[in-house]
Design an enzyme around this catalytic site. Structure first.
Site, PDB file in Angstrom:
ATOM      1  CB  ALA A 166       2.964  -0.974   5.187  1.00 54.38           C
ATOM      2  CB  VAL A 221       1.129  -7.108   3.175  1.00 54.62           C
ATOM      3  CG1 VAL A 221       0.640  -8.286   4.013  1.00 54.62           C
ATOM      4  CG2 VAL A 221       0.480  -5.819   3.656  1.00 54.62           C
ATOM      5  CG  ASP A 269      -8.270   4.103   3.229  1.00 48.46           C
ATOM      6  OD1 ASP A 269      -8.918   4.658   2.324  1.00 48.46           O
ATOM      7  OD2 ASP A 269      -7.183   3.553   3.035  1.00 48.46           O
ATOM      8  N   GLY A 324       0.830  -1.188   0.000  1.00 50.34           N
ATOM      9  CA  GLY A 324       0.000   0.000   0.000  1.00 50.34           C
ATOM     10  C   GLY A 324       0.867   1.240   0.000  1.00 50.34           C
ATOM     11  N   GLY A 325       0.255   2.369   0.322  1.00 50.37           N
ATOM     12  CA  GLY A 325       0.987   3.621   0.278  1.00 50.37           C
ATOM     13  C   GLY A 325       2.078   3.729   1.322  1.00 50.37           C
TER      14      GLY A 325
END
Length: 659
Positions: free
Chosen positions: A22, A24, A133, A19-20
């Protein structure tokens, strides 16, 4: 990162996505033996205090939640410069991928998924957490259809100030609520709007607002009207469209009062009696219709000046009238002016007194309503009792939240919110996260595992000892039992683990019974926890009364305890057997030697007939049994070295006897 082990426990196996803020990864938890998801802060952000703070805030927010539709948080930590969160690994796909693969979902399926999402939001809102979000990319669909809300990366307690941290709005613009788009406060109703967009997308396969840029999309959230879902898919019931309409109301006051209220409405949206209900329209806002009201002016006194009529007594004639009128006009003029002045003074005094009392009352009321500001003292690192006392002295109260910690001693404050130095209102509650000592974990069950795998899973514990014992059930090299027992909650850094590993079935090396008497053979078997089986007697090349065969185990075979052994006892020598005694001269080297004499003859096995220490030359007698098919061989060893070997032939002995 692939192959790296974080915290000495989580081995990174593969990348799942990013994501922006982090990335995973799929990882293996070697302590508990399970697959987990590890969210790692991007390298470009791990030096940014704001990003790091937001990253850890995610863990604190979600860790307080416990719900089947919320992705569980297992652990949060730091390995060098790497900040990471360990989460439940959900095997499946995002709702976004699911919609892209399936297209618009049937209304009943969209409702089933929506109910699970709203249930998660209702639980989060009850615990003071706003997701902020909500979008299909943050909703996971498991292999068995279970729904999990994830990525509380920008989630925040509902006491937060605004939705911005670094001057930019956070959240995906297609799912942004109008209040977020204008930079306002994001609350529970903002989550409901975003969920309304998600429900719209599930039902229609598209988002309600699109544009050439994020700004144009944000403006449409503020100003534009969306295309009703039923215009795109007429089979959608009006009752279900009404749920979308109400969730996407521009004014938060027109949306559902809570996630729980919306959940209850969505659950009944497909009931037959509701499917043709009227189209929901937002109510007209009364505040916008309020007219400007004209306040009445507080007026003065209108005085009527009395006039004399022609019929009034006291005079006659035009001259008299003029003189009398002038006199009376002058007389009347004085008293009226005085009255007006006095009234004016009275009104002024009354207004002044009213203002004085109003001001005093206002100041008194404000004194009751206005709460003074105080500066939050630093209590991190203090004992919880001392921290409470210091907060009370500053006019603040404390709310203690227990937390496990491997670094901070028990009953010591790990962290405080608000932080030290912040200016807050007197009486504000300060949350104290107090150490409960090192985190306790459940001992994993390693019974039945190979020893190497069990030791790897227990590598985080203080020490491991391994004992071995025989087992009829557990294969060799596998764990029979463990201490502490599986499931016990302990502190790994303080716990010594003992494993008992199987050596397999217990076996006994079968002793040789050849040459023993029956009594000696039975005693030998009992000594080795074996049993004497059947006994048979027949003639052989062995002296009478000695054992010459054993079955089914030969000497040296591995035998289970309690096994039964059959023996054959010699009934005397066979007719063609010859029994002789040979004399062998032994010459010890160096004056003294350990002497062993072995023979091999018709008996078929090597036999030791002499084994003793000899200090001078001497002759020893060596018995042999010969047969037509078997000569005798004598070997003499001194201190383990072969020094003499001689053969005694059956034919030579027979011919010698004939002469």
């Amino acid at each position: 990162m692939i192959g790296k082990v974080l915290g000495g426990r989580y081995e990174i196996l593969s990348r799942l996505g990013g994501g922006g803020m982090a990335v995973v990864y799929r990882a293996k938890d070697h302590l508990l033996g399970r697959v987990v998801a590890v969210k790692v802060l991007r390298e470009q952000d791990d030096q940014d205090d704001d990003f790091v703070s937001r990253f850890h805030r995610e863990a604190r927010a979600v860790a307080s939640l416990s719900h089947p539709n919320v992705v569980n948080i297992y652990d949060v930590g730091q390995d060098g410069d790497i900040h990471y969160i360990v989460m439940e690994c959900v095997h499946g796909e995002t709702l976004k991928e699911y919609i892209q693969r399936r297209g618009p979902l049937p209304p009943d399926e969209a409702v089933a998924i929506g109910v699970q999402i709203l249930s998660a939001l209702a639980h989060a809102h009850e615990n003071g957490i706003v997701h902020r979000d909500i979008k299909p990319q943050n909703i996971l669909i498991g292999k068995h259809g279970e729904v999990k809300v994830t990525d509380f990366g920008i989630a925040r307690a509902k006491t937060a100030n605004t939705i911005t941290h670094t001057g930019s709005m956070i959240g995906s613009v297609h799912y942004l609520s109008p209040e977020q788009a204008r930079g306002g406060v994001a609350d529970e109703k903002s989550d409901l709007y975003s969920f309304g967009v998600v429900l719209y997308e599930m039902l229609t396969g598209q988002v309600p607002f699109t544009g050439d840029s994020p700004i144009s999309v944000a403006l449409k959230h503020l100003q534009a009207e969306f295309v009703p879902p039923r215009r795109l898919r007429p089979e959608i019931p009006q009752s279900l469209e009404n749920v979308v309409r109400r969730a996407l109301a521009k004014n938060p006051r027109h949306r559902y009062a809570s996630a729980e209220a919306m959940l209850e409405d969505l659950k009944t949206a497909l009931l037959p009696e509701r499917q043709n209900e009227p189209v929901w329209e937002p109510p007209i806002d009364e505040e916008d219709l309020e007219e400007t009201k004209v306040l009445p002016i507080v007026g003065g006194v209108v005085e009527a000046v009395p006039t004399r009529s022609d019929d009034a007594p006291g005079g006659s004639g035009e001259g008299a009238d003029e003189a009398d009128g002038a006199a009376r006009a002058e007389a009347a003029k004085g008293p009226n002016r005085h009255q007006r002045v006095m009234r004016a003074l009275g009104w002024t005094l009354a207004i002044f007194i009213g203002l004085v009392f109003g001001l005093l009352g206002f100041n008194y009321a404000m004194g009751l309503l206005i709460v003074p500001d105080v500066t939050v003292p630093r209590v991190e690192g203090m004992h919880v009792n001392l921290a409470k006392k210091k907060l009370e002295e500053a006019g603040l109260s404390a709310d203690v939240v227990p937390r496990s910690s491997n670094e901070v001693e028990r009953d010591v404050v790990i962290r405080q919110e608000p932080s030290a130095g912040m200016v807050v209102k007197k009486g504000r509650t300060v949350t104290l996260y107090v150490s409960q000592g090192p985190e306790k974990v459940e001992i994993p069950d390693v019974r039945g595992m190979p020893r190497s795998q069990a030791e790897q899973l227990l590598s985080a514990f203080l020490s491991r000892t391994v004992d071995e014992e025989y087992s009829d059930e557990v294969p060799p090299g596998h764990v029979i039992r463990q201490e502490p027992a599986p499931g016990d909650r302990v502190v790994p850094q303080e716990t010594r683990v003992r494993l008992v590993v199987s050596k397999g079935r217990e076996t006994i090396a079968m002793p040789s019974l050849a040459g023993l008497t029956l009594a000696e053979a039975e005693a030998t078997l009992q000594k080795h926890n074996l049993k004497l089986g059947s006994v048979r007697e027949e003639r052989s090349y062995w002296p009478k009364g000695t054992v010459f065969r054993q079955y089914p185990y030969n000497a040296g075979d591995n035998v289970q305890p309690g096994a039964s052994v059959d023996v054959w006892v010699s009934g005397g020598l066979k007719d063609d057997a010859v029994e002789v005694v040979e004399e062998v001269l032994v010459l010890p080297e160096g004056g003294k030697a350990d002497v062993t004499v072995q023979v091999q003859d018709a008996r078929g096995v090597p036999l030791t007939v002499v084994s003793r220490t000899v200090s001078r030359p001497e002759t020893v007698e060596v018995p042999l049994i010969l047969a037509p098919h078997a000569d005798g061989v004598i070997q003499v060893y001194q201190n383990g070295r072969l020094v003499n070997r001689q053969t005694v032939r059956y034919r030579d002995v027979i011919e010698s006897d004939k002469t």
